[in-house]
Design an enzyme around this catalytic site. Structure first.
Site, short mmCIF file in Angstrom:
data_model
loop_
_atom_site.label_atom_id
_atom_site.label_comp_id
_atom_site.label_asym_id
_atom_site.label_seq_id
_atom_site.Cartn_x
_atom_site.Cartn_y
_atom_site.Cartn_z
N CYS A 185 -3.39 -6.23 0.20
CA CYS A 185 -3.30 -5.35 1.37
C CYS A 185 -2.25 -4.28 1.17
O CYS A 185 -1.67 -3.79 2.12
CB CYS A 185 -3.03 -6.14 2.64
SG CYS A 185 -1.44 -6.96 2.64
N HIS A 230 4.82 13.50 -2.99
CA HIS A 230 4.33 13.87 -1.66
C HIS A 230 2.87 14.37 -1.74
O HIS A 230 2.04 14.03 -0.90
CB HIS A 230 5.23 14.95 -1.08
CG HIS A 230 4.75 15.47 0.23
ND1 HIS A 230 4.87 14.75 1.39
CD2 HIS A 230 4.10 16.61 0.55
CE1 HIS A 230 4.33 15.43 2.37
NE2 HIS A 230 3.86 16.57 1.89
#
Lengths: 88, 555
Positions: free
Chosen positions: B482, B183
């Site tokens: 991408c 995180h």
């Protein structure tokens, strides 16, 4: 008392946000609401109880509502459960 | 002293450390002297106080952070928990001990359920700590909020911690635990905060220590010399200047152009992407249009209007639109409502569109109409293509609708392995590294328990990318990236070395990637790519390339 079987619409089941929305609604309804999956029944106003049921997308749960206006409350809670709350 | 970890991004920071407080000690299991009723009312009072505090934080935080905090506020006053606590206090336990044990029993249940629910255990632990802190009259462990900017040192950061982090005050994040997908790392990337994660012994750094945090080198230097500080400050100034300098097109040191494009999820973000120097759009996701629409797909006219808005922001530039990518983590009722055991391997992406071809045809109609009204260079691509036949199908259909440039996303190993054959039929390829990593390592990217596998530095993933790069070079077909990988400044160089011709990323990452590319020429990029391919695993690929890049720069 009103009782109904409901299939869960949220793509991640009754976990994070959907569990929060559902529990909030159950707690603020003023009625006694229980939710059962399999042989485990919990107080629907308890987010920990609801999360610990481990309800996934597509699971069937049984909802019971006891109190005034149980039919209307059942309708609102059912709407929450069948809708996908995960995509915002 | 120097501590080493995994740097996120290329930033440098100089400052004083502030330690995230350690968790509270476990409350002793000594019998209550107050009596059961008194203990229970103490417990409920503290639970209420914590719930109110979390609700207040939720209001300030807003967004998805607010949802986490509101859920935590509800946990703090949970009726099932109150039942357990009243049983424990009735049995003679103190409020502190009763709260500790009751939360722990729910935590254990969640942990046992694993995966997503297991991760919620951390949220519950946080609430438990807050209630016990309130009962004991000590400050709640949580993010400190000093007046001066600081370097935050922590074991790892939970979403509840970072939701309220005053980012203007945080110079850098240093964690002892957590990896490049934690995180903390995701937040650092998203907000462009200097960060080092997985820093061994970081917790031995005392509060108020002067440090230099160097994400490019992955090091934390304590009590640095004046010369080292001056050097770091020069680099900070250089980066600031580069960020505010006229935005040059992405290129290697030898002038080889590597257009830097933006990943966009809606038309609203187009203007800010242009400001940050995006040379076009490498991935425009169209899901939100459909997700917002509810039970039915949006009409051709609605879609056209939205596509026009995006294309208008990029006159004369490339805008790559991905047709609807539904299924797996983002199901749509009108596309696929079947209950699948393994949605990531199910009817998703192009497979789902093909099963509902009218939706695809409508989308291509809307795209062609928007193309006709604007001056952007529109490219369209299909997600989740796994066979050469699917490539021919999609490219053929798009051409039929008058869309000149049609390509495929490479996310499935099968199409990467047959890239030479697939690219003979496609106008371009764009590699979605997140899914390619998930499928190559057979690890669900949404599942916390296998998050460690989700690392695009893995040589198996890089080898597949090199297959596509090679096929692109052989057939003269552009190959873009991408996925999250393109936003990693050093990995971006490796990807170019593997044959990527454009890189697309969230706009916040553009400046760092631009700065990183101009440090290496094509030869150097290819040497780094070779080193990464030769590694045994993701961690050694990353560290070998980091070392080689540092020595290349010294030459």
């Amino acid at each position: 008392m009103v009782e109904r079987n409901i299939r869960i619409g949220s793509s991640h089941g009754l976990h994070a946000r959907p569990a929060k929305l559902f529990t909030q609604a159950a707690a603020s309804s003023g009625a006694t609401v229980n939710i059962r999956k399999g042989d485990k029944t919990v107080n629907a106003a308890s987010i920990l109880g609801v999360i610990s049921l481990g309800v996934d997308h597509g699971d069937e749960v049984t909802l019971t509502v006891e109190g005034d206006d149980a039919e209307r409350i059942m309708g609102e809670l059912e709407e929450l459960l069948v809708t996908d709350q995960d995509e915002a | 002293m120097e501590f080493t970890g995994t740097g996120i991004g290329r930033g440098v920071a100089v400052g004083q450390t502030v330690r995230m407080p350690d968790p509270l000690p476990e409350p002793a299991d000594t019998p209550s002297k107050r009596g059961a009723d008194d203990e229970l009312s103490r417990a409920t009072a503290s639970m209420g106080a914590v719930a109110r505090d979390l609700e207040k934080r939720a209001e300030i935080a807003g967004g998805t952070a607010a949802d986490v905090l509101e859920a935590q506020a509800m946990m703090a006053e949970d009726p099932s928990l109150v039942d357990l606590i009243s049983q424990a206090t009735a049995a003679g336990k103190t409020a502190e001990r009763a709260v500790f044990e009751s939360f722990a029993s729910f935590r254990d249940q969640l942990t046992a359920m694993g995966g997503y629910l297991g991760e919620r255990a951390a949220d519950l632990d946080d609430v438990s700590q807050r209630v016990i802190a309130d009962l004991s009259g000590v400050p709640a462990p949580g993010v400190p909020q000093p007046e001066e900017p600081f370097v935050l040192v922590a074991r790892d950061l939970a979403p509840a911690d970072t939701a309220l982090l005053d980012l203007d005050k945080v110079l850098a994040l240093v964690t002892s635990d957590g990896g490049p997908t934690s995180h903390t790392a995701i937040l650092a990337r998203e907000k462009a905060i200097v960060a080092i994660v997985g820093t061994a012994d970081a917790l031995t750094i005392e509060n108020g220590t002067s440090v230099i945090v160097d994400a490019a080198a992955g090091t934390v230097m304590t009590e640095p010399s004046a010369a080292a500080v001056a050097d770091a400050e020069a680099r900070i100034a250089e980066r600031r200047e580069a960020a505010s300098a006229p935005l040059t097109p992405g290129a290697l040191a030898d002038g080889t152009a590597v257009p830097l494009l933006a990943n966009l999820g809606s038309g609203d973000a187009a203007a800010s992407a242009v400001e940050l120097g995006a040379e076009g759009v490498g991935l425009f996701r169209t899901e939100f249009l459909f997700l917002d629409a509810g039970q039915t797909a949006p009409s051709v006219d609605e879609q056209t209007a939205h596509y026009v808005r995006v294309l208008e922001a990029f006159p004369g530039k490339k805008v790559t639109v991905r047709v609807l990518d539904a299924g797996a983590d983002k199901p749509l009722p009108f596309l696929n409502d079947a209950d699948e055991e393994n949605p990531a391997l199910g009817l998703r992406g192009l497979r789902a569109l093909r099963a509902n071809e009218q939706i695809l045809r409508d989308q291509l109609t809307a795209l062609a109409a928007a193309d006709a009204q604007t001056d952007a260079d529109l490219w369209v691509m299909a997600p989740m293509v796994s066979t050469v036949e699917e490539t021919e199908y999609f490219v053929g259909l798009a051409h039929e609708f008058g869309l000149r440039t049609a390509g495929i996303m490479v996310e499935v190993p099968s199409i990467a392995l047959l890239a030479d054959r697939a690219l003979a039929h496609a106008d371009f390829a764009s590699i979605g590294t997140n899914d390619l990593t998930q499928y190559t390592l057979a690890a669900d990217r949404l599942l916390g328990t296998v998050a460690g596998f989700q690392d695009p530095w893995h040589p198996a993933v890089l080898r597949l990318i090199s297959e596509i790069g090679q096929a692109g070079a052989d057939t003269g077909t552009p190959v873009g990236i991408c996925g999250e990988a393109a936003a990693d400044p050093l990995l971006a160089v490796v990807l170019v070395g593997l044959g990527a011709t454009t890189l697309s990323m969230s706009p916040a990452a553009l400046a760092d990637v631009r700065l990183s590319l101009v440090r290496f020429d094509r030869d150097a990029a290819q040497r780094l790519a070779r080193i990464a391919l030769d590694a045994h695993d993701a961690a050694s690929a990353r560290s070998a390339v980091t070392d080689a890049a540092a020595s290349l720069q010294k030459e």
